[in-house]
Design a protein around this motif. Structure first.
Motif, PDB file in Angstrom:
ATOM      1  N   VAL A  43       0.847  -1.190   0.000  1.00  0.00           N
ATOM      2  CA  VAL A  43       0.000   0.000   0.000  1.00  0.00           C
ATOM      3  C   VAL A  43       0.886   1.245   0.000  1.00  0.00           C
ATOM      4  O   VAL A  43       1.835   1.335   0.791  1.00  0.00           O
ATOM      5  N   PRO A  44       0.634   2.216  -0.874  1.00  0.00           N
ATOM      6  CA  PRO A  44       1.450   3.435  -0.888  1.00  0.00           C
ATOM      7  C   PRO A  44       1.466   4.095   0.485  1.00  0.00           C
ATOM      8  O   PRO A  44       0.439   4.246   1.140  1.00  0.00           O
ATOM      9  N   GLY A  45       2.664   4.479   0.923  1.00  0.00           N
ATOM     10  CA  GLY A  45       2.806   5.126   2.218  1.00  0.00           C
ATOM     11  C   GLY A  45       2.902   4.168   3.385  1.00  0.00           C
ATOM     12  O   GLY A  45       3.105   4.590   4.527  1.00  0.00           O
ATOM     13  N   MET A  46       2.774   2.877   3.137  1.00  0.00           N
ATOM     14  CA  MET A  46       2.806   1.872   4.198  1.00  0.00           C
ATOM     15  C   MET A  46       4.246   1.539   4.576  1.00  0.00           C
ATOM     16  O   MET A  46       5.106   1.385   3.718  1.00  0.00           O
ATOM     17  N   SER A  47       4.504   1.437   5.863  1.00  0.00           N
ATOM     18  CA  SER A  47       5.770   0.910   6.366  1.00  0.00           C
ATOM     19  C   SER A  47       5.477  -0.408   7.066  1.00  0.00           C
ATOM     20  O   SER A  47       4.368  -0.622   7.572  1.00  0.00           O
ATOM     21  N   SER A  48       6.464  -1.284   7.094  1.00  0.00           N
ATOM     22  CA  SER A  48       6.234  -2.571   7.747  1.00  0.00           C
ATOM     23  C   SER A  48       7.551  -3.185   8.187  1.00  0.00           C
ATOM     24  O   SER A  48       8.612  -2.891   7.633  1.00  0.00           O
ATOM     25  N   VAL A  49       7.445  -4.036   9.192  1.00  0.00           N
ATOM     26  CA  VAL A  49       8.568  -4.854   9.644  1.00  0.00           C
ATOM     27  C   VAL A  49       8.074  -6.294   9.662  1.00  0.00           C
ATOM     28  O   VAL A  49       7.098  -6.613  10.345  1.00  0.00           O
ATOM     29  N   THR A  50       8.736  -7.155   8.898  1.00  0.00           N
ATOM     30  CA  THR A  50       8.345  -8.560   8.811  1.00  0.00           C
ATOM     31  C   THR A  50       9.442  -9.420   9.414  1.00  0.00           C
ATOM     32  O   THR A  50      10.583  -9.403   8.942  1.00  0.00           O
ATOM     33  N   VAL A  51       9.090 -10.139  10.465  1.00  0.00           N
ATOM     34  CA  VAL A  51      10.026 -11.064  11.103  1.00  0.00           C
ATOM     35  C   VAL A  51       9.729 -12.448  10.544  1.00  0.00           C
ATOM     36  O   VAL A  51       8.727 -13.071  10.896  1.00  0.00           O
ATOM     37  N   PHE A  52      10.582 -12.906   9.630  1.00  0.00           N
ATOM     38  CA  PHE A  52      10.342 -14.173   8.954  1.00  0.00           C
ATOM     39  C   PHE A  52      10.569 -15.347   9.901  1.00  0.00           C
ATOM     40  O   PHE A  52      11.486 -15.329  10.733  1.00  0.00           O
ATOM     41  N   ASP A  53       9.749 -16.362   9.728  1.00  0.00           N
ATOM     42  CA  ASP A  53       9.989 -17.616  10.441  1.00  0.00           C
ATOM     43  C   ASP A  53      10.949 -18.447   9.603  1.00  0.00           C
ATOM     44  O   ASP A  53      10.538 -19.180   8.708  1.00  0.00           O
ATOM     45  N   VAL A  54      12.234 -18.316   9.894  1.00  0.00           N
ATOM     46  CA  VAL A  54      13.263 -19.058   9.162  1.00  0.00           C
ATOM     47  C   VAL A  54      13.851 -20.155  10.039  1.00  0.00           C
ATOM     48  O   VAL A  54      14.987 -20.591   9.835  1.00  0.00           O
ATOM     49  N   GLY A  55      13.074 -20.615  11.010  1.00  0.00           N
ATOM     50  CA  GLY A  55      13.585 -21.628  11.917  1.00  0.00           C
ATOM     51  C   GLY A  55      14.491 -20.993  12.951  1.00  0.00           C
ATOM     52  O   GLY A  55      14.263 -19.871  13.412  1.00  0.00           O
ATOM     53  N   GLN A  56      15.550 -21.707  13.316  1.00  0.00           N
ATOM     54  CA  GLN A  56      16.482 -21.213  14.327  1.00  0.00           C
ATOM     55  C   GLN A  56      17.445 -20.230  13.672  1.00  0.00           C
ATOM     56  O   GLN A  56      18.546 -20.574  13.261  1.00  0.00           O
ATOM     57  N   GLY A  57      17.010 -18.989  13.548  1.00  0.00           N
ATOM     58  CA  GLY A  57      17.820 -17.965  12.911  1.00  0.00           C
ATOM     59  C   GLY A  57      17.074 -16.650  12.898  1.00  0.00           C
ATOM     60  O   GLY A  57      15.976 -16.532  13.452  1.00  0.00           O
ATOM     61  N   ASP A  58      17.679 -15.644  12.275  1.00  0.00           N
ATOM     62  CA  ASP A  58      17.070 -14.319  12.168  1.00  0.00           C
ATOM     63  C   ASP A  58      17.007 -13.895  10.709  1.00  0.00           C
ATOM     64  O   ASP A  58      17.967 -14.092   9.946  1.00  0.00           O
ATOM     65  N   ALA A  59      15.890 -13.302  10.318  1.00  0.00           N
ATOM     66  CA  ALA A  59      15.749 -12.630   9.026  1.00  0.00           C
ATOM     67  C   ALA A  59      14.581 -11.672   9.170  1.00  0.00           C
ATOM     68  O   ALA A  59      13.444 -12.101   9.386  1.00  0.00           O
ATOM     69  N   ILE A  60      14.863 -10.370   9.086  1.00  0.00           N
ATOM     70  CA  ILE A  60      13.856  -9.337   9.336  1.00  0.00           C
ATOM     71  C   ILE A  60      13.864  -8.359   8.172  1.00  0.00           C
ATOM     72  O   ILE A  60      14.911  -7.798   7.829  1.00  0.00           O
ATOM     73  N   PHE A  61      12.709  -8.153   7.575  1.00  0.00           N
ATOM     74  CA  PHE A  61      12.592  -7.277   6.411  1.00  0.00           C
ATOM     75  C   PHE A  61      11.872  -5.998   6.812  1.00  0.00           C
ATOM     76  O   PHE A  61      10.750  -6.030   7.314  1.00  0.00           O
ATOM     77  N   VAL A  62      12.536  -4.864   6.583  1.00  0.00           N
ATOM     78  CA  VAL A  62      11.955  -3.555   6.872  1.00  0.00           C
ATOM     79  C   VAL A  62      11.653  -2.871   5.545  1.00  0.00           C
ATOM     80  O   VAL A  62      12.541  -2.721   4.696  1.00  0.00           O
ATOM     81  N   SER A  63      10.397  -2.492   5.373  1.00  0.00           N
ATOM     82  CA  SER A  63       9.974  -1.842   4.136  1.00  0.00           C
ATOM     83  C   SER A  63       9.290  -0.527   4.474  1.00  0.00           C
ATOM     84  O   SER A  63       8.440  -0.465   5.368  1.00  0.00           O
ATOM     85  N   ALA A  64       9.692   0.519   3.781  1.00  0.00           N
ATOM     86  CA  ALA A  64       9.099   1.843   3.962  1.00  0.00           C
ATOM     87  C   ALA A  64       9.259   2.587   2.647  1.00  0.00           C
ATOM     88  O   ALA A  64      10.027   2.161   1.773  1.00  0.00           O
ATOM     89  N   PRO A  65       8.537   3.684   2.447  1.00  0.00           N
ATOM     90  CA  PRO A  65       8.706   4.436   1.202  1.00  0.00           C
ATOM     91  C   PRO A  65      10.173   4.781   0.957  1.00  0.00           C
ATOM     92  O   PRO A  65      10.824   5.404   1.789  1.00  0.00           O
ATOM     93  N   GLY A  66      10.708   4.298  -0.158  1.00  0.00           N
ATOM     94  CA  GLY A  66      12.097   4.578  -0.509  1.00  0.00           C
ATOM     95  C   GLY A  66      13.110   3.713   0.195  1.00  0.00           C
ATOM     96  O   GLY A  66      14.316   3.970   0.088  1.00  0.00           O
ATOM     97  N   CYS A  67      12.662   2.673   0.894  1.00  0.00           N
ATOM     98  CA  CYS A  67      13.616   1.858   1.657  1.00  0.00           C
ATOM     99  C   CYS A  67      13.175   0.403   1.723  1.00  0.00           C
ATOM    100  O   CYS A  67      12.024   0.106   2.067  1.00  0.00           O
ATOM    101  N   ARG A  68      14.107  -0.479   1.396  1.00  0.00           N
ATOM    102  CA  ARG A  68      13.918  -1.915   1.604  1.00  0.00           C
ATOM    103  C   ARG A  68      15.223  -2.463   2.155  1.00  0.00           C
ATOM    104  O   ARG A  68      16.249  -2.458   1.469  1.00  0.00           O
ATOM    105  N   ILE A  69      15.172  -2.930   3.389  1.00  0.00           N
ATOM    106  CA  ILE A  69      16.377  -3.410   4.043  1.00  0.00           C
ATOM    107  C   ILE A  69      16.091  -4.745   4.712  1.00  0.00           C
ATOM    108  O   ILE A  69      15.056  -4.921   5.368  1.00  0.00           O
ATOM    109  N   LEU A  70      16.987  -5.694   4.521  1.00  0.00           N
ATOM    110  CA  LEU A  70      16.882  -7.005   5.158  1.00  0.00           C
ATOM    111  C   LEU A  70      17.948  -7.089   6.235  1.00  0.00           C
ATOM    112  O   LEU A  70      19.137  -6.907   5.958  1.00  0.00           O
ATOM    113  N   ILE A  71      17.517  -7.350   7.457  1.00  0.00           N
ATOM    114  CA  ILE A  71      18.444  -7.498   8.577  1.00  0.00           C
ATOM    115  C   ILE A  71      18.627  -8.993   8.829  1.00  0.00           C
ATOM    116  O   ILE A  71      17.713  -9.672   9.305  1.00  0.00           O
ATOM    117  N   ASP A  72      19.779  -9.511   8.446  1.00  0.00           N
ATOM    118  CA  ASP A  72      20.126 -10.936   8.524  1.00  0.00           C
ATOM    119  C   ASP A  72      19.322 -11.751   7.511  1.00  0.00           C
ATOM    120  O   ASP A  72      18.276 -11.313   7.018  1.00  0.00           O
TER     121      ASP A  72
END
Length: 733
Positions: A466-495
């Motif tokens: 959705v335009p203007g939407m920001s979100s943080v998605t904590v993926f279920d990757v089992g025993q580990g970390d993978a977090i996706f941050v999405s915001a206008p003009g930004c897409r960053i994956l932490i681990d």
């Protein structure tokens, strides 16, 4: 009796509504967008056909009950058992035992064949349910194949032999391998024996890119080619229609045995025979009725068959071809085949995009040409040469030309990465297509519908959220970390989580039409945080890898080094680096603080209590709990200092470390923080709409029943205000 026959005749062609209602009911279990269409269908039947409404209610109840029974039936877990081998591959075989079918893997040292009675000593293989959208769900795949469990054999002993239908296909393949070689053998295995593994390995990728891989999966096309050939032959022999039907039925039955009773062939043969019987005996059923009855029978036996692309494609295309018969009428065989190909590709497009993640501009013409080639030449030639081996050189020539043509077209890079990422987009596409076909059949133009479909595709590609939407998605990757941050003009994956043979994160991003990440930030170098980095780097464009050291020498993306006190700016988001040390140590984890939406987030990697005691911590709204909830992190002092409203634990189910630690959970609960765990709720998304507030949802198929409802009924929380002192939450339970 006369009145009954008249009533049935008047409803001919309307029994398809039973199939529509049943399929929509099953789709509604996991795709909420299907629910309003189910209600509309039932409303239509209530208003215009009460008899069919009652029948539809019965069908829906039966299918949902069967779904529940199959979904909740216990998996086969006996470590020692006896059974009969039904099919064989290099390192696995399926075995029928105690009335169920199980998949048994082995190290390749055991030689078995269909019909062997075997004693098996094995260990049970467990698979975590899919909990990342678009990811491969191994458990549901097994259920769709009618398999009740998977095991790894440590000992497998043949103690006898008996008849099994799989023996026929196995022996015929053995005969073919002795009699033929080269391209002729590959063509016979592909098109006469239905063995898709015979496709040369180098053609696998171009076949998938072009969307023609279905040509090599034994399917309704093979059944149709055989039936049409035999109909033409028997017509020239002036056989009566009833005699033709008997001979064709016998031939198709034998072909079913030849292919080992493949589900797709059984389905296609049943559809053909149902239509043929209806026409022969002048039953008050149309072709669409017959297709619906067969579909309902297949789903009643195994409701999870609906999960397979083969089922969806075959029935969707079959319905479209029957319903669009007026548009497809043409005296010229080539033009008619091209029309059918265009219609089939248009109807199947959302499913093909979901499978391939891209659209090849040469795909439609390639499908039209190769389908015509396979239907009119390859399949008949393969059968002919199998029975007349002297003609093998002819099949060699056909095979060489066919394989070289696929390789040549496959070298043309005309792929467009696009997918209808949501169920709503798929539904909108099919509605637009349906309206276009209705208008086209009535002689009206379809420019408006064409423009709408094009805009829908562009929006699906350009606006994955959705335009203007920001979100943080904590993926279920089992025993580990993978977090996706999405915001206008930004897409960053932490681990990135640990290495994943199914490329779950790659599939997620590509099928969400996300092909570029601004940053991939690696908190530290543990395998459960960086394992998928190389796969992501190969598949996506990455602006920079952010870390405290070079953790991927083979990656295309450059590494940007970061230190304590730095700021990472991504679009309108600013990530403050509170700590960054040695990537080889948990306490060297990069710790980030950022305001996302209206929440203050703290990302801690695997930071432990030593680091926690060294820093001054800000108040936060959402805490990503350190080190998967280990007892070495999240001290009482740290919890008091950060005062989180929400705590998120990324942790694997039944992990061997005992994470999360009970004391840590009690500590967080005592602080009145709401705890979310990926091992319980699956992938967890915190969405921040432009109008304010926070929406929390999860994606999990842990109980394999009612996942779409679970996302709201079990996981959905809408926070109208996010500060602890005035939280107003609406929890739908």
């Amino acid at each position: 009796m006369k009145r009954s026959r008249t009533t049935s005749a008047s409803e001919a062609g309307r029994y398809v509504h039973l199939g529509i209602a049943g399929i929509l009911a099953l789709l509604s279990v996991n795709h909420l967008v299907a629910l309003p269409f189910l209600l509309l269908e039932m409303g239509y039947l209530w208003k215009s056909a009460r008899r069919l409404f009652v029948g539809a209610l019965f069908v829906v109840a039966i299918l949902l009950l069967r779904y529940r029974i199959v979904a909740t039936a216990p998996a086969f877990q006996d470590p020692v058992f006896e059974g009969v081998v039904t099919s064989v591959e290099d390192d696995r075989c399926t075995i029928r035992t105690s009335g169920v079918k199980v998949l048994v893997y082995h190290d390749g040292s055991f030689e078995v064949e269909p019909g062997d009675v075997v004693n098996v000593v094995a260990r049970v293989m467990t698979s975590e349910p899919r909990s990342v959208e678009h990811g491969f769900d191994y458990g549901r795949y097994l259920l769709s194949e009618g398999i009740r469990g998977s095991l790894y054999a440590t000992d497998l002993e043949v103690v006898g032999h008996t008849f099994d239908v799989g023996m026929i296909a196995f022996e015929l393949r053995r005969v073919a391998e002795v009699q033929f070689d080269g391209e002729a053998l590959a063509m016979i295995r592909l098109f006469a024996l239905g063995d898709a593994t015979a496709l040369p390995a180098e053609l696998s990728t171009p076949s998938r890119d072009l969307g023609i891989f279905h040509l090599f999966a034994v399917s309704g096309m093979h059944v149709g080619a055989i039936a049409l050939f035999l109909e033409a032959l028997f017509r020239r022999m002036h056989l009566r229609q009833g005699v033709q039907a008997v001979f064709i039925g016998v031939a198709l039955g034998f072909f079913t045995l030849v292919t080992g009773g493949a589900v797709s062939i059984v389905r296609a043969v049943a559809m053909y025979l149902a239509v043929a019987v209806s026409r022969l005996f002048k039953l008050p059923f149309s072709a669409t009725d017959a297709i619906a009855f067969v579909a309902l029978f297949v789903l009643a036996v195994n409701p999870f068959a609906l999960d397979t692309a083969g089922f969806r494609l075959s029935y969707l295309v079959a319905f479209a071809i029957v319903l669009g018969s007026d548009l497809l009428r043409d005296a010229d065989l080539v033009r008619k085949t091209l029309k059918i190909g265009l219609l089939a590709n248009a109807v199947a497009l959302p499913i093909l995009l979901e499978l391939n993640g891209s659209f090849h501009l040469a795909g439609i013409p390639a499908n039209l040409v190769f389908v015509l080639f396979v239907d009119r030449l390859a399949v008949p030639a393969a059968f002919f040469v199998f029975f007349v081996p002297a003609a093998e050189p002819l099949l060699d020539v056909i095979g060489v030309g066919f394989f070289e043509a696929i390789a040549a077209v496959g070298t043309i890079d005309l792929s467009i990465d696009v997918n209808f990422s949501s169920d709503l987009a798929k539904a909108a596409y099919w509605i637009i297509l349906g309206v276009a076909l209705v208008r086209l059949s009535s002689g009206r133009g379809i420019v408006r519908e064409g423009v709408m479909a094009t805009l829908l595709a562009i929006l699906s590609l350009a606006v994955p959220t959705v335009p203007g939407m920001s979100s943080v998605t904590v993926f279920d990757v089992g025993q580990g970390d993978a977090i996706f941050v999405s915001a206008p003009g930004c897409r960053i994956l932490i681990d990135t989580g640990k290495a994943d043979p199914y490329d779950t994160l790659v599939d997620y991003f590509q099928k969400e039409n996300i092909y570029r990440l601004d940053f991939v930030l690696l908190t530290h170098g543990d395998a459960d945080h960086v394992g998928e980095l190389e796969d992501l780097d190969r598949s996506l464009a990455i602006g920079s890898i952010v870390a405290t050291g070079d953790l991927c020498l083979a990656c295309r993306a450059t590494t940007r080094l970061i230190a304590t006190g730095d700021e990472l700016v991504c679009g309108g988001l600013v990530f403050a680096v509170l700590s960054a040390g040695d990537a080889a140590e948990n306490d060297g984890s990069i710790v980030l603080f950022a305001t996302i939406g209206s929440d203050r987030w703290l990302f801690t990697g695997d930071a432990g209590t030593d680091l926690e005691s060294d820093l001054d911590w800000p108040d936060v709204d959402v805490l990503k709990v350190g080190h998967h909830g280990s007892s070495t992190s999240t001290s009482a002092a740290f919890v008091d200092a950060t005062s989180p409203t929400i705590a998120v634990v990324s942790v694997g189910r039944t992990n061997r470390y005992g994470h999360p630690d009970e004391d840590v959970l009690k500590r967080l609960e005592a602080s009145e923080a709401t705890v979310w765990r990926t091992d319980v709720s699956g992938t967890i998304t915190f969405a921040y709409p432009p109008w304010g507030g926070r929406i929390v949802s999860c994606y999990s198929e842990d109980d394999r029943f009612g996942n779409a409802a679970n996302r709201i009924l079990r996981c959905g929380r809408v926070f109208l205000s996010v500060r602890r002192r005035d939280i107003m939450d609406s929890v739908i339970r």
